[in-house]
Write a protein that holds these residues in place. Structure first.
Motif, PDB file in Angstrom:
ATOM      1  N   VAL A 184      45.804  -1.106   5.339  1.00  0.00           N
ATOM      2  CA  VAL A 184      45.367  -2.493   5.476  1.00  0.00           C
ATOM      3  C   VAL A 184      46.237  -3.348   4.558  1.00  0.00           C
ATOM      4  N   TYR A 185      46.922  -4.332   5.145  1.00  0.00           N
ATOM      5  CA  TYR A 185      47.838  -5.200   4.380  1.00  0.00           C
ATOM      6  C   TYR A 185      48.846  -4.369   3.586  1.00  0.00           C
ATOM      7  N   GLY A 186      49.261  -3.253   4.166  1.00  0.00           N
ATOM      8  CA  GLY A 186      50.295  -2.432   3.529  1.00  0.00           C
ATOM      9  C   GLY A 186      49.806  -1.584   2.379  1.00  0.00           C
ATOM     10  N   GLU A 187      48.521  -1.671   2.045  1.00  0.00           N
ATOM     11  CA  GLU A 187      47.990  -0.933   0.900  1.00  0.00           C
ATOM     12  C   GLU A 187      47.348   0.380   1.359  1.00  0.00           C
ATOM     13  N   PRO A 188      47.846   1.518   0.892  1.00  0.00           N
ATOM     14  CA  PRO A 188      47.215   2.794   1.254  1.00  0.00           C
ATOM     15  C   PRO A 188      45.865   2.946   0.551  1.00  0.00           C
ATOM     16  N   LYS A 189      44.974   3.697   1.162  1.00  0.00           N
ATOM     17  CA  LYS A 189      43.668   3.985   0.566  1.00  0.00           C
ATOM     18  C   LYS A 189      43.496   5.504   0.528  1.00  0.00           C
ATOM     19  N   PRO A 190      43.975   6.133  -0.536  1.00  0.00           N
ATOM     20  CA  PRO A 190      44.015   7.599  -0.589  1.00  0.00           C
ATOM     21  C   PRO A 190      42.663   8.282  -0.345  1.00  0.00           C
ATOM     22  N   THR A 191      41.593   7.746  -0.916  1.00  0.00           N
ATOM     23  CA  THR A 191      40.286   8.390  -0.747  1.00  0.00           C
ATOM     24  C   THR A 191      39.844   8.365   0.709  1.00  0.00           C
ATOM     25  N   LEU A 192      40.071   7.228   1.349  1.00  0.00           N
ATOM     26  CA  LEU A 192      39.726   7.095   2.762  1.00  0.00           C
ATOM     27  C   LEU A 192      40.630   7.985   3.620  1.00  0.00           C
ATOM     28  N   GLU A 193      41.924   8.001   3.306  1.00  0.00           N
ATOM     29  CA  GLU A 193      42.857   8.862   4.035  1.00  0.00           C
ATOM     30  C   GLU A 193      42.439  10.328   3.930  1.00  0.00           C
ATOM     31  N   HIS A 194      42.078  10.733   2.714  1.00  0.00           N
ATOM     32  CA  HIS A 194      41.678  12.119   2.470  1.00  0.00           C
ATOM     33  C   HIS A 194      40.458  12.484   3.313  1.00  0.00           C
ATOM     34  N   ALA A 195      39.476  11.582   3.347  1.00  0.00           N
ATOM     35  CA  ALA A 195      38.250  11.847   4.109  1.00  0.00           C
ATOM     36  C   ALA A 195      38.534  11.929   5.603  1.00  0.00           C
ATOM     37  N   ALA A 196      39.334  10.974   6.118  1.00  0.00           N
ATOM     38  CA  ALA A 196      39.647  10.954   7.553  1.00  0.00           C
ATOM     39  C   ALA A 196      40.469  12.181   7.951  1.00  0.00           C
ATOM     40  N   LEU A 197      41.420  12.566   7.107  1.00  0.00           N
ATOM     41  CA  LEU A 197      42.246  13.741   7.399  1.00  0.00           C
ATOM     42  C   LEU A 197      41.418  15.026   7.362  1.00  0.00           C
ATOM     43  N   SER A 198      40.466  15.087   6.443  1.00  0.00           N
ATOM     44  CA  SER A 198      39.587  16.263   6.369  1.00  0.00           C
ATOM     45  C   SER A 198      38.825  16.427   7.682  1.00  0.00           C
ATOM     46  N   ALA A 199      38.316  15.298   8.201  1.00  0.00           N
ATOM     47  CA  ALA A 199      37.576  15.346   9.469  1.00  0.00           C
ATOM     48  C   ALA A 199      38.500  15.762  10.612  1.00  0.00           C
ATOM     49  N   LEU A 200      39.697  15.183  10.661  1.00  0.00           N
ATOM     50  CA  LEU A 200      40.641  15.514  11.732  1.00  0.00           C
ATOM     51  C   LEU A 200      41.045  16.986  11.698  1.00  0.00           C
ATOM     52  N   ARG A 201      41.218  17.510  10.506  1.00  0.00           N
ATOM     53  CA  ARG A 201      41.583  18.931  10.391  1.00  0.00           C
ATOM     54  C   ARG A 201      40.496  19.808  11.000  1.00  0.00           C
ATOM     55  N   ASN A 202      39.235  19.531  10.660  1.00  0.00           N
ATOM     56  CA  ASN A 202      38.144  20.333  11.215  1.00  0.00           C
ATOM     57  C   ASN A 202      38.053  20.191  12.732  1.00  0.00           C
ATOM     58  N   LEU A 203      38.259  18.974  13.196  1.00  0.00           N
ATOM     59  CA  LEU A 203      38.199  18.737  14.646  1.00  0.00           C
ATOM     60  C   LEU A 203      39.321  19.450  15.387  1.00  0.00           C
ATOM     61  N   ALA A 204      40.426  19.709  14.675  1.00  0.00           N
ATOM     62  CA  ALA A 204      41.587  20.339  15.308  1.00  0.00           C
ATOM     63  C   ALA A 204      41.503  21.858  15.354  1.00  0.00           C
ATOM     64  N   ILE A 205      40.472  22.426  14.761  1.00  0.00           N
ATOM     65  CA  ILE A 205      40.386  23.894  14.707  1.00  0.00           C
ATOM     66  C   ILE A 205      40.109  24.530  16.076  1.00  0.00           C
TER      67      ILE A 205
ATOM     68  N   LEU B 199      48.228  19.156  10.557  1.00  0.00           N
ATOM     69  CA  LEU B 199      49.382  19.523  11.382  1.00  0.00           C
ATOM     70  C   LEU B 199      49.411  21.023  11.670  1.00  0.00           C
ATOM     71  N   ARG B 200      49.035  21.820  10.684  1.00  0.00           N
ATOM     72  CA  ARG B 200      49.033  23.276  10.891  1.00  0.00           C
ATOM     73  C   ARG B 200      48.021  23.665  11.970  1.00  0.00           C
ATOM     74  N   MET B 201      46.861  23.025  11.945  1.00  0.00           N
ATOM     75  CA  MET B 201      45.860  23.316  12.978  1.00  0.00           C
ATOM     76  C   MET B 201      46.353  22.894  14.367  1.00  0.00           C
ATOM     77  N   LEU B 202      47.104  21.791  14.412  1.00  0.00           N
ATOM     78  CA  LEU B 202      47.535  21.267  15.715  1.00  0.00           C
ATOM     79  C   LEU B 202      48.670  22.059  16.342  1.00  0.00           C
ATOM     80  N   VAL B 203      49.465  22.784  15.554  1.00  0.00           N
ATOM     81  CA  VAL B 203      50.574  23.549  16.145  1.00  0.00           C
ATOM     82  C   VAL B 203      50.124  24.945  16.570  1.00  0.00           C
ATOM     83  N   ASP B 204      48.913  25.323  16.180  1.00  0.00           N
ATOM     84  CA  ASP B 204      48.429  26.669  16.489  1.00  0.00           C
ATOM     85  C   ASP B 204      48.291  26.841  18.013  1.00  0.00           C
ATOM     86  N   GLY B 205      49.180  27.642  18.596  1.00  0.00           N
ATOM     87  CA  GLY B 205      49.143  27.868  20.040  1.00  0.00           C
ATOM     88  C   GLY B 205      49.651  26.689  20.859  1.00  0.00           C
TER      89      GLY B 205
END
Length: 617
Positions: free
Chosen positions: A375-396, A432-438
């Motif tokens: 948002v406005y060029g500013e990263p939000k690490p805590t939010l990124e971490h949470a969203a990526l954690s969810a995406l990783r689980n969804l990609a399993i 990314l590791r979960m997404l390349v599996d197979g």
């Protein structure tokens, strides 16, 4: 300037009759309770005790006519830390406990409780003497009696008795255990049920609960006492709302136990927490500090409940749970903490393939990707971490991978690869590791990106975060395995990734050892000319020999190591570097291995090894 207390002490000592003694005690109490002397209390306490006050009070304390005022004066003096141990050493604790045990007079019990509470504050010597004199039993008996006491002053005594229990047990696991075994939680529970409108008492009860539940031993009794349900019910009252943060802090602390998570999930707590979070967002567009804290604690507790297996299933309720619906809405919130909580909730719900498929069908992926956009060029690490954690689980789940790739997850995640937050990097690689599996196309997309592969190799050398290092090296191996393409393998070689794959063979994790061996086997088979020199420089031969000689290497790993050795022995570019006396000895030694599959693998290698030796001659 501190006043001279000598004349007052002299008046106490020279007092002849009961009335004179009372007046002398009153004069001393007036000095200690005068608001103008508040800042001088410590000096006054040290002064009078240094001049022998304790000896005078001990003599007076044996007379029932003066014991109440003696206790009151001790309570005032014991506010000063340095005089608490001398007070205990003089023998006042048994005297004061007898006052509580008699339960004759509200005022005398009040002053005795005050004195004992002050004496025990941060004073293990005092606590020990109270314990030696059955003080916990006496105190809990008094508290039970006070439940139905309606005399004047009983309200104050209930609060002071709770304060004594707090000071007696605070940070002392042994005394906390004794209090819990004696029924302290049940007594406190009854107090909270019966006196929910008594402000001061409720505050003291909550502080006491917070302290006494800070003990591993309290878990089972906490569930048996009914205190959890009472706290939840109290939270939903006007007085509970005033003490909202204290109650939520307590529940967060005890919800670290899975049994407590399960119990809380069955109450009306979660709907109320959702209401708390949403109400405080709506009430103040500027999000005052108080509102922010309520939002944070409410959502933190909800997420904590979702970390339990059973409690998560209860709250998911086949996709119909109220907290599940709320968490999806929070993804679209403008409030950072709710967005984070929504993503964390999704990540926790996504702990089974069935849930993951359901979540993807609900369109959660696109909403998570929105959270990854700065948002406005500013990263939000805590939010990124949470969203990526969810995406990783969804990609399993295998059935989800193509859907996530189609929705653009890889591109969205690659935007973040310059992040300097290693916790975020760890999650990036995991997704990314979960997404390349197979998924051959996904592996090709990443493996053909030289810039990304170079970054991945850099992360493989990340010593300050073992998780990043391990995930990055595994992704290198997975790119090889899932693409099986020369271009990808050569990109890894050109980016100096081979030493990391060779190093991965010696991992303490069997899965990682196997992944490295399989990847190197593919590379030797596919791009031998390119990989030969890097493998020599990475000392692959020494690594394989070490694994084969190690008695603790599992049979499965020995077999895969022998398979790689066999592949290398068929490659002229590497054969002469592999055949060495130590390698020959290691392989021959496995011919007598207890596992048949290891013996057979070794027997298959030996002829090739001997052919190499003959060729050298």
């Amino acid at each position: 300037m501190t006043m001279d207390m000598g004349p007052l002490l002299e008046s106490l000592r020279s007092a002849a009759g009961p009335q004179d003694k009372d007046r002398a005690l009153d004069a001393l109490l007036t000095v200690f309770t005068d608001p103008e002397n508040e800042e001088k209390t410590d000096d006054l306490s040290v002064d009078v005790t240094g001049q022998g006050l304790f000896d005078d009070l001990l003599a007076l304390g044996r007379d029932e006519a003066h014991i109440t005022k003696v206790a009151q004066l001790l309570a005032e003096v014991a506010k000063t830390e340095s005089v608490r141990e001398p007070c205990v050493e003089k023998g006042f604790v048994p005297l004061l406990l007898r006052l509580l045990e008699k339960q004759e007079d509200i005022n005398s019990m009040t002053q005795a409780c005050r004195a004992l509470g002050n004496v025990c504050f941060d004073n293990d010597l005092g606590r020990g003497i109270v314990q030696d004199n059955n003080g916990i039993e006496i105190l809990l008996s008094l508290m039970r009696t006070l439940l139905s006491n309606t005399e004047d002053g009983s309200d104050r005594l209930r609060t002071i008795a709770c304060g004594f229990l707090l000071n007696l047990t605070n940070t002392n696991e042994s005394l906390q255990q004794k209090a819990i075994e004696g029924g302290a939680l049940e007594v406190i529970n009854k107090y909270l049920v019966q006196y929910q409108t008594a402000d001061g008492l409720c505050n003291m009860i909550l502080v006491t609960i917070s302290s006494i539940t800070d003990s591993e031993q309290c878990k089972s009794r906490l569930l048996e006492s009914g205190l959890l349900t009472t706290l939840v019910d109290f939270l939903r009252t006007p007085m509970g709302d005033e003490n909202c943060e204290s109650i939520l802090d307590i529940l967060i602390a005890v919800a670290e136990w899975d049994e407590v998570k399960d119990a809380l999930a069955q109450t009306e707590l979660c709907p109320h927490l959702i209401s708390l979070a949403q109400t405080n967002v709506q009430q103040n567009a500027d999000y005052s500090e108080e509102n922010q804290q309520k939002i944070k604690l409410s959502s933190d507790l909800l997420i904590l409940l979702l970390t339990g297996e059973r409690s998560m299933e209860v709250l998911f309720d086949d996709g119909k749970g109220e907290i599940f619906g709320a968490s999806l809405k929070w993804l679209d919130s403008e409030q950072d903490h709710l967005q984070i909580s929504g993503a964390l909730a999704v990540g926790n719900f996504a702990r089974s393939d069935e849930h993951c498929r359901f979540l993807v069908e609900q369109g959660v992926v696109g909403r998570l990707l929105v959270l990854l956009k700065p948002v406005y060029g500013e990263p939000k690490p805590t939010l990124e971490h949470a969203a990526l954690s969810a995406l990783r689980n969804l990609a399993i789940p295998g059935s989800n991978k193509a859907s996530l790739i189609k929705e653009g997850v890889i591109d969205a995640v690659l935007v973040l690869v310059e992040s300097e937050m290693l916790a975020v990097v760890f999650k990036i690689i995991g997704v990314l590791r979960m997404l390349v599996d197979g998924q051959e196309e996904a592996a090709l997309k990443l493996g053909q990106d030289r810039e990304f592969v170079t970054r991945l190799v850099e992360w493989s050398a990340c010593e300050e975060h073992p998780g990043v290092k391990g995930e990055a090296t595994r992704l290198l191996a997975w790119l090889v395995k899932n693409s099986r393409t020369e271009e990808v393998m050569r990109n890894i070689i050109r980016s100096d990734g081979i030493p990391h794959l060779v190093g991965m063979i010696m991992s303490e994790h069997i899965v990682m050892q196997n992944e490295a061996l399989v990847a190197l086997n593919f590379m030797v088979t596919t791009v031998l000319a390119d990989v030969a020199l890097p493998l020599k420089e990475a000392e692959l031969a020494e690594t394989l020999t070490t694994l084969l000689l190690d008695k603790h290497t599992l049979p499965e790993i020995k077999c895969n190591t022998l398979t790689l050795t066999k592949t290398i022995l068929t490659a002229e570019n590497l054969r002469e570097d592999i055949v060495s006396p130590s390698m020959c000895d290691a392989v021959r030694g496995l011919v007598d291995h207890s596992e048949d599959k290891v013996r057979q693998a070794a027997l298959a290698v030996i002829p090739l090894m001997e052919d190499s030796s003959e060729g050298e001659r």
